[in-house]
Structures are given as structure tokens and as C-alpha cells.
Enzyme design. Structure first.
Site, mmCIF file in Angstrom:
data_model
loop_
_atom_site.group_PDB
_atom_site.id
_atom_site.type_symbol
_atom_site.label_atom_id
_atom_site.label_comp_id
_atom_site.label_asym_id
_atom_site.label_seq_id
_atom_site.Cartn_x
_atom_site.Cartn_y
_atom_site.Cartn_z
ATOM 1 N N GLU A 507 0.849 -1.181 0.000
ATOM 2 C CA GLU A 507 0.000 0.000 0.000
ATOM 3 C C GLU A 507 0.899 1.250 0.000
ATOM 4 O OE1 GLU A 507 -3.400 -0.731 2.350
ATOM 5 O OE2 GLU A 507 -4.457 0.988 1.564
ATOM 6 N N GLU A 783 -2.292 0.312 13.318
ATOM 7 C CA GLU A 783 -3.468 0.620 12.507
ATOM 8 C C GLU A 783 -4.763 0.368 13.290
ATOM 9 O OE1 GLU A 783 -3.639 -1.716 8.943
ATOM 10 O OE2 GLU A 783 -4.928 -0.239 7.946
#
Ligand code: BGC
Length: 929
Positions: A507, A783
Site C-alpha cells: 500500500e 493501525e
């Protein structure tokens, strides 16, 4: 000489000296810390021909503030200060010492410009002139470039990598040239569609990592300028460039058509030499350059790592002695007008920290695992014994599994592995060049089996955009300090040329929502104004692809899915607003104003009766979602509620920005819009009578958005506040917020006076909380609130980064309220020093920031029933100081009982807090309680 004459002579001498000294007092110390635009000091290859000027006043008792200034700008040093040929601001009666616009003669590409400034203090005494500073412009226009894009066709090899994406072999390119006479100065202007490393006559031109960095390449490619005067000599010279895919042609860009569909990387360079006889010589990239793909770097990918074969090293290929007759001719492309070539407008990535506090975790079966004891981003430097022909495999992971092996599920498809093939027996040294990894652990295999692995075999090179520290925060609480460390590592790890969501998996993209929530905390900790404003330019360029004002989820937009999310796209309004508050630079509001307006237009195009119907990632990763697995990632706060809340909030901010920019019509128009949206919001989602949510789930974030964005009538708001408190109580004083709710939780509780509750939430040890991840061993922000637990292991979802900064947004409150240091008027022109100590958890806390006016700090301590507050207020500002536990009667200032002076005035005093207005200076306040 008689005694009396002698006495008279001495007396006259002393009196005269005294007179001279007192005259000198009229001359204040010169201004210092001169910078241009977003904080650049004497930049080379600068991007802006209309810069702004800033300086700081000296910290002395004579200088409290500025009453006037004068800036002089000239084309040569010698003309300053008396004959400025480019601009003389003349004496301007103003206390502004930051971001003063240049209003002189138009400046040109390559021009070197010198400037100086002086100020008049509060008593009208003028200062000495500052030192002379300069800036040199880069190539500002495409027409300045005579060079062509140059490279080999590496697409034709059709090498396929993960998901069958095309992979390019890195290339080596070179060009020899002759200089007939001695060199006076030389500039190398260079960039790439890809990433490069450039050498001149065998020397590294710079230590930049993976330049030019990442912009929307279909709109703009940034160029670098290097002063190479010292690297060139008369006679034979050679320019040599290594080139790899980087972002432009790598898998990270997902083969995007806008990015030329994995087109072969190319370089563009123009070496401009001024010779001592005054003549000029320019070497450009063109079809006379030769290249090869047979160099040692076989493959390089941001996600997947690098393959290096030392058997293919080409000794001295970057020097003049190398014979390139077997190399092939390069292909060229002309420069097109549609892609702007502009000097890079923020610092390149550099290797900033070397981690050598490494532990050898295990060594068995010719495999060794090392622990850097900190989750970092960058590359390793390995120094390992090898046998000729063997392949060293270097793997990475953020954490280990229980059995001591690597947890790499969360890298998803990113292979993140480097290989080194040895060309001889003995110690080899290797540092990958065209990739980066996010890791705390490193595994080596394939080294000399007879050797015993040692911790000294590896070092970690932490890399990030080259910004300096801007602030410090520390306290008496170990875990709070660890949180500060996790926040700041998380920031550095994720500012790799653009603000990335995460640095390790497949990502590493510029997710706008994450950036939106973290930018104030980032600004407290690091000097990164130029970093953000550069990325905002990329955002503007990307928005221009969408007539309806859409801001994509990520910038640069390699997803190209023509969609936008509330809370994410709002970055285009919220970030400029927050940056303005911390810098005081209005030009940033100007630059981004139209973008914000268009974004409001996007909401309007999606709204029916002011309720937008559009996509939202919602309160991303809220804990305890009612839905299971991936479905639960969006949390329970309804999408429509979030859409409407952000619509109203952004309209409100745009109205405020319009006001600051003097656009009265817009100010009113957007204020009316905000009111209308707020009204619709309350009707749709709230039961007015009870101030309670009408939605299926009652989430903390729903209340937080409604309250913080001021979307409710005062009576409804009061009731809603009570419901918010009830939801927190129901959660046993735990937060229940995801990406969007978390940053505003402390702000709302603070406004409500619920500071003790906020402390309780912050100091919770159990899930979900900030300390929970610390208790599980985190060295960066995660996260998810539950990315990992010692008891249950890793979150089963592969989307599970251990280095994601969003929840670090609490950092702002730590500065502003725990230590008590905040900007009260834009750019810290007025500072608020208002710590709120909580004696249950802390006995001291302190913070400092390098404000645009100089260092400001607040540091408190509680000992033996005494509260002490040490404060530094920089010149040309003032501060509202709030001293808790104090009364006017028991307050001591700098060791004396408080009485008003010209420096400290009383604003108010009640039984809990004394409020003072303080002028610049250093103060010690004490109260007893
Ligand atoms: C990213 C984010 C982002 C989110 C939005 C994730 O894959 O890592 O941080 O904001 O997607 O859905």
C-alpha cells in the site's frame, strides 16, 4: 599631569564611553533565523519566484516586539544593504515578521538572490542588519530545459512480478564530456521518471534517497538542483546515473494509464557549466548517452525489494577510465508541455538515523534473526561473511510470531525481500538503494555457514523526508513518554516523500483521511510545513482531473477509481486550516481556497436536502464494531451522518477562510450553507427533545462529530454532551472511536471541562486504549487498537499495519493541554500556556516548540504541594498564561509575590486558575495548593 587633571581625564573618558555605549543601545541586535517561504534557509534550486520572507527577533531584554521592518533584496551581495537592485521594502510600520511577500523585480530561473532585513523594536530603536541570506532559483519553466528524456527500453524484456505486473531492469546510463578550461561554477538540474542515483567523475553527487520522490507524474515531475562546481574539472568528465522504477514505473503505481502504463524509466538532466573565461557549456541528456541493463542491481521494487548480483559489478563505471563501447545507445523522448517540470518544493528523503542497538534473536540452520528494537522504515546495512556465488536472502518483519518466526501476513503481497549474490569469499557490504522496508526484525540466510552470526552484522538506516525536529514533549509517566516515542517514530516512518498510510505492505499510499487527522500532531513534532504544502499541490493537481470537485482517497491517485469519501476528501480544507493556525501563513489559504470550494461543490452535487449520499470509509477501524471481520472496518457510525457532518464542517471552515481572505460574499454564502447543513443534520439524526441520536447505534463518534463540528442547537448540544458521557461511562471509560472520532475526542472533552475523564481514557491500560498497544510491546502506532495482543496474537485480518499514524493524533492534546502549549492566534502570534495537570497520573510534563517567532516552552512540576510552571515566550508574541491551583494571593512570579508589571498583567483570577497576559520573556510561576 596633576591629580585633578588626571581625575578629570579619567572621568571624561568614562563618561564618553558610557555615552557611546548608550548610543549603541539604540542599535538592537540583528534579526536571526532568516527563512523564505515555508521555512527554507538559503535554498538552492528553489521553486518559487515569489517567495515570502521570515525572520526572528533576538531574545534580549531590550526587544519585546517589532514596530517596523525593512527588507532589501539584491542580485549581488555587494549591493546590500544600501543599493538593493531587486527590492527595497522601505521601512514598513508593522509587527509582522513572518511570511512577508516579495514585491520586487520579477525573478528568473537560475537567478541567485541575496537579502537582508532589519527591524525597529517596540521603542522605535532600529536593529543592525541581519546577515545576508540568499536563495537560488531552479529551472522554473519547461522551456528552460534543452535536455530530452533518456533511457533504455526496459519494457521490452517483459519481466513480470507479483500479480503479473511489468518489472523493469534497473539501468546504468553514462555520458562522457570534455571541458576545455577551468570551471567557475556548475549546476546539475536533474530528474527522472523513476528514481535515480547520480555520480559525477566517480563521486556521489548527493545523499538523497530515491529522488525525485512522488508527485502526480501526469501533472508534474519535480526536479533537483545540485551545485557540482567542485566535482568537475577541465579535461575529461563523466556523468553517470543509475535508474530504477521507483513509484513512476513500479508496481505501486498499479500500471496506471495516467502514469504511462509502466513505461520504461527515463532520466532528464542538464548540466550547466560556467567556465572561468566567462563562457558557458551545457551537457544534456540526449541520444548520445549510452546505457546498459547488465549492471549489478538486477531488480528493484518499492514493495518487493531489491536483487543485487555483485558478479555483475562494473568497476569504475562512474569514472572516465571506463570503456562503455559495449553499452547501447539510449532512446529519447521530448519534454511535453502537459507535464510541468518544477523544482522540488520540499526536502528529499535522506538517511537520518542509524540504528545499531541491534540484538541477535536467534541463529540456527544458517538463518539468523536480528531485532532493531524499534519499528523503522528504510533499509539495512549488512556486513556479512559470504562464499562466492552464494545468495544472501534478507527478509523483514515488524514483529515475530510466537514460535520466533516472521509475521509477514500483514505485508500482504509485498515480498519485501532483498537478495545479494556474492562475487567472492569474505565479508560483503550491502545497502539496498531503490527500495524501502518497514521493519523491526531482519532475517539473514545464505551467509557463510562456518561463521557465527553477530549483532554487528546489521545496522538499520532510518530514512524519511529530511525535516528536523520541531517540538519536544516529555512527562513524569513512562508509558506516556513511550506513547510520544511511538507517535514520533510513526510519523518519521510514514513521511517518505509523501504522507503514507503505512510503510510496509503493498500500500504505502497517500491516504487523505489519515493525513487529515495527523497533520497538527506532525507539525508540533516536526518542521514539516513545506512537506504538507507540497502534498497539497499534488492534491490540487489531482482534483483538477475531476470537474465535480472530487478529491480521491489517495494522493497521488494511483487507484483512479473516481470516488471520494467524507472525512478523507476533507483533508483539502482541514489541513490548510490547521496549518494556517500553526504557521500564520495566509498564502497557504489562498493557494488552497478554490480546491476547498470545489470540494464543497462535490458534497452539494451529492446532497439531497443537505444530506449527501456518497461513499465514506466512515469511522474507520472503530473498536468493537457490531459487524464481523472486514465488514466491521467501517464501524457503527452511520455513513450518512458522517457525510453530513463533514459537509457542514468543511463549509464552516471555508466560510472562516473566506473571512480571513476578505471574501465577504463567500464568507456569508458558506456560513449560510453550514447553518443549513447543521439544521438538516440535527433534524435527521437527533431527537431534539432529548439530544439523543436517532440512529440504530449510539456511538461516541456520532456525538463527537455533532458537538465538535457545532452542528446542534445549544440546548440540543448540552443534552448530547450528557449522552456522550453516558456512552463513555458505558464503555468503562474507554474510547470507542476509530480514525475520525479519535482525534476529536480530547478536544470535545476538553471543551466540556471533562479533563479528568480524558486523562482516565488516555491512561487506560486495557483495550481499547493508547497504552494497550504499548503493553503488548508496540514501538510505533498501530493501525488497529487491537492489531496484536500477547494473549490472542495478531488480528486475523491481513490489513493490520503495525506502523500507522492515525491514532497518534492524540499528540496534539499532549502538547496543548498536558504540557499546556498551544497557538492561540495564527502562527503563535499569541500563545496559550494552559497546562491542566492531573495529579492522579502525573507530577510533571513539559513541551517546547520552535514557533515562527522562536522557541516557546511550557514545563510544569508538582512537588510537596507546590506547583511550578516554567515558561518561555518568544519575542514579538504574547501569551495568555493560565496557572492552575493558583490564586492571585498565593502566586509567585520569578521568586516574588505577584504584582502587575509591564510584563505581566492580570486577566482574571478565581479560586482555581489565575489568568495572566505575559510579554516575551522567561518566567517561573509558583503556587501552593
Ligand atoms: C489504509 C488506510 C485508509 C483506509 C481507508 C486502508 O487500507 O491503510 O489507512 O485510510 O484504507 O479505507
Amino acid at each position: 599631569m596633576t591629580k585633578s587633571r588626571l581625575f578629570f581625564a579619567i572621568f571624561s573618558y568614562v563618561a564618553f564611553t558610557f555615552f557611546l555605549l548608550s548610543c549603541n543601545n539604540e542599535l538592537n541586535q540583528a534579526p536571526a533565523s532568516l527563512t523564505i517561504s515555508e521555512g527554507f534557509k538559503n535554498p538552492m534550486g528553489f521553486h518559487d519566484d515569489k517567495p515570502t520572507f521570515s525572520w526572528q527577533l533576538p531574545v534580549t531584554t531590550d526587544v519585546k516586539s517589532q514596530s517596523a521592518y525593512q527588507i532589501v533584496v539584491a542580485s549581488s551581495r555587494e549591493l546590500l544593504p544600501n543599493n538593493p537592485d531587486l527590492w527595497d521594502s522601505t521601512k514598513q510600520e508593522s509587527n509582522q515578521s513572518t511570511f512577508i511577500e516579495y514585491k520586487g523585480t520579477e525573478l528568473q530561473s537560475r537567478q541567485k538572490v541575496y537579502w537582508q532585513v532589519r527591524y525597529w523594536n517596540q521603542d522605535g530603536h532600529v536593529s543592525e542588519w541581519s546577515d545576508i541570506n540568499f536563495f537560488e532559483l531552479g529551472l522554473l519553466n519547461n522551456s528552460d530545459w534543452k535536455a530530452k528524456w533518456v533511457g533504455l527500453d526496459t519494457a521490452k524484456d517483459s519481466i513480470k512480478c507479483v500479480r503479473k505486473f511489468l518489472m523493469h531492469r534497473p539501468q546504468c546510463l553514462r555520458k562522457g564530456f570534455e571541458i576545455s578550461t577551468e570551471v567557475a561554477s556548475a549546476r546539475l538540474y536533474i530528474t527522472a521518471k523513476g528514481v535515480f542515483d547520480v555520480h559525477l567523475n566517480g563521486k556521489d553527487v548527493s545523499d538523497d534517497v530515491m529522488p525525485p520522490g512522488w508527485t502526480p507524474y501526469n501533472h508534474r515531475i519535480e526536479t533537483l538542483t545540485y551545485d557540482v562546481s567542485e566535482l568537475i574539472a577541465s579535461g575529461n568528465n563523466v556523468l553517470a546515473v543509475e535508474l530504477a522504477s521507483g513509484w513512476h514505473s513500479g508496481r505501486i503505481s498499479r500500471g496506471n494509464a495516467l502514469y504511462e502504463n509502466f513505461a520504461s524509466p527515463k532520466i532528464l538532466c542538464q548540466l550547466e557549466i560556467t567556465l572561468k573565461d566567462g563562457s558557458k557549456q551545457t551537457i544534456i541528456s540526449d541520444d548520445t548517452w549510452k546505457g546498459t541493463t547488465n549492471g549489478p542491481t538486477r531488480l528493484a521494487s518499492i514493495y518487493d525489494g531489491e536483487v543485487y548480483d555483485a558478479n555483475l559489478e562494473m568497476p569504475n563505471w562512474t569514472t572516465t577510465s571506463f570503456d562503455d563501447s559495449t553499452w547501447i545507445q539510449t532512446e529519447t523522448d521530448v519534454i511535453t508541455d502537459s507535464v510541468k517540470l518544477e523544482p522540488k518544493r520540499h526536502n528529499t528523503v535522506k538517511t537520518r538515523t542509524t540504528i545499531d542497538n541491534v540484538k541477535l534473536v536467534s541463529a540456527k540452520n544458517n538463518t539468523a534473526i536480528f531485532n532493531f528494537q524499534q519499528n523503522i522504515v528504510g533499509v539495512p546495512k549488512v556486513k556479512v561473511p559470504m562464499k562466492k556465488g552464494d545468495t544472501l536472502k534478507i527478509r523483514f518483519s515488524e514483529m515475530l510470531l510466537n514460535d520466533g518466526t516472521f509475521y509477514t501476513t500483514n505485508y500482504r503481497s509485498a515480498k519485501s525481500t532483498d537478495y545479494y549474490i556474492a562475487s567472492k569469499d569474505g565479508i560483503v557490504e550491502y545497502t539496498p538503494k531503490f527500495t524501502f522496508h518497514g521493519f523491526q526484525f531482519l532475517e539473514l540466510s545464505g551467509f557463510d555457514q562456518s561463521a557465527n552470526p553477530e549483532a554487528s552484522w546489521v545496522q538499520g538506516l532510518a530514512q524519511y523526508s529530511n525535516f528536523d525536529q520541531n517540538g519536544t514533549f516529555t512527562s513524569s509517566h513512562e508509558k506516556l513518554n513511550q506513547l510520544q516515542s511511538n507517535i514520533t517514530w510513526g510519523l518519521r516512518d510514514n513521511f517518505f516523500d509523501i504522507p503514507t498510510d503505512c510503510p510496509q505492505r503493498d500500500e504505502r499510499l497517500g491516504w487523505t483521511g489519515d493525513a487529515q487527522v495527523i497533520s497538527p500532531t506532525a507539525m508540533f513534532n516536526y518542521d514539516m510545513y513545506s512537506f504538507w504544502s507540497a502534498w497539497l499541490q499534488s492534491m490540487r493537481e489531482t482534483q483538477s482531473e475531476h470537474e465535480n470537485g472530487l478529491i480521491p482517497f489517495i494522493i497521488p491517485d494511483v487507484l483512479q477509481n473516481n470516488n471520494a469519501s467524507s472525512g478523507w476528501g476533507d483533508a483539502c480544507v482541514i489541513i490548510p486550516w490547521d496549518l494556517y493556525h500553526l504557521t500564520g501563513d495566509k498564502s497557504l489559504l489562498h493557494e488552497n481556497y478554490e480546491m476547498g470550494k470545489k470540494w464543497i461543490g462535490y458534497y452539494q452535487s451529492k446532497a439531497k436536502n443537505f444530506i449527501p449520499n456518497m461513499h465514506s470509509f466512515a469511522d474507520w477501524l472503530q473498536p468493537f464494531p457490531t459487524k464481523e471481520g472486514k465488514e466491521g472496518n467501517k464501524g457503527d457510525t452511520p455513513r450518512d451522518l458522517i457525510n453530513t457532518a463533514y459537509f457542514g464542517h468543511s463549509a464552516h471552515l471555508i466560510s472562516k477562510i473566506a473571512g480571513i481572505l476578505g471574501k465577504e460574499d463567500d464568507e456569508k454564502k458558506f456560513k449560510d450553507l453550514y447553518k443549513a447543513v447543521a439544521n438538516a443534520f440535527e433534524n435527521e439524526f437527533f431527537d431534539e427533545q432529548h439530544g439523543k441520536l436517532k440512529t440504530e447505534h449510539e456511538t461516541q463518534t456520532s456525538y463527537l462529530l455533532a458537538i465538535y463540528f457545532d452542528l446542534l442547537k445549544p440546548e440540543t448540544k448540552k443534552k448530547a454532551q450528557q449522552h456522550l458521557l453516558a456512552t463513555i461511562k458505558k464503555a468503562d471509560n474507554h474510547l470507542g472511536t476509530g480514525f475520525l472520532g479519535t482525534p476529536i475526542l480530547p478536544k470535545v472533552l476538553d471543551d466540556m471541562g471533562e479533563i479528568d475523564l480524558m486523562y482516565k481514557i488516555l491512561f487506560k491500560e486495557t483495550y481499547p486504549s493508547w497504552f494497550y498497544s504499548i503493553n503488548q510491546g508496540a514501538t510505533t502506532m498501530w493501525e488497529r487498537w487491537n492489531s496484536y495482543s500477547q494473549a490472542e496474537g495478531y488480528n486475523p485480518q491481513p490489513m493490520n499495519s503495525l506502523n500507522h499514524y492515525a491514532y497518534g493524533a492524540i499528540g496534539q492534546w499532549m502538547y496543548e493541554r498536558i504540557a499546556g502549549l498551544a497557538s492561540l492566534e495564527p502562527g503563535y502570534k499569541k500563545i496559550r500556556i494552559a497546562p491542566i495537570p492531573n495529579t492522579e497520573f502525573l507530577t510533571s510534563a513539559s513541551a517546547s516548540v520552535k514557533s515562527p517567532y522562536g522557541e516557546a516552552s511550557s514545563s510544569w512540576n508538582i512537588e510537596n504541594g507546590e506547583f511550578t510552571l516554567d515558561v518561555v515566550i518568544p519575542p514579538n508574541t504574547s501569551a495568555e498564561v493560565q496557572i492552575p491551583f493558583g490564586t492571585e494571593a498565593n502566586l509567585m512570579v520569578n521568586g516574588n509575590n505577584f504584582t502587575e508589571t509591564s510584563n505581566v498583567k492580570l486577566i482574571s483570577s478565581d479560586k482555581n486558575v489565575v489568568k495572566l497576559l505575559a510579554e516575551p520573556g522567561t518566567y517561573n510561576f509558583q503556587t501552593k495548593f
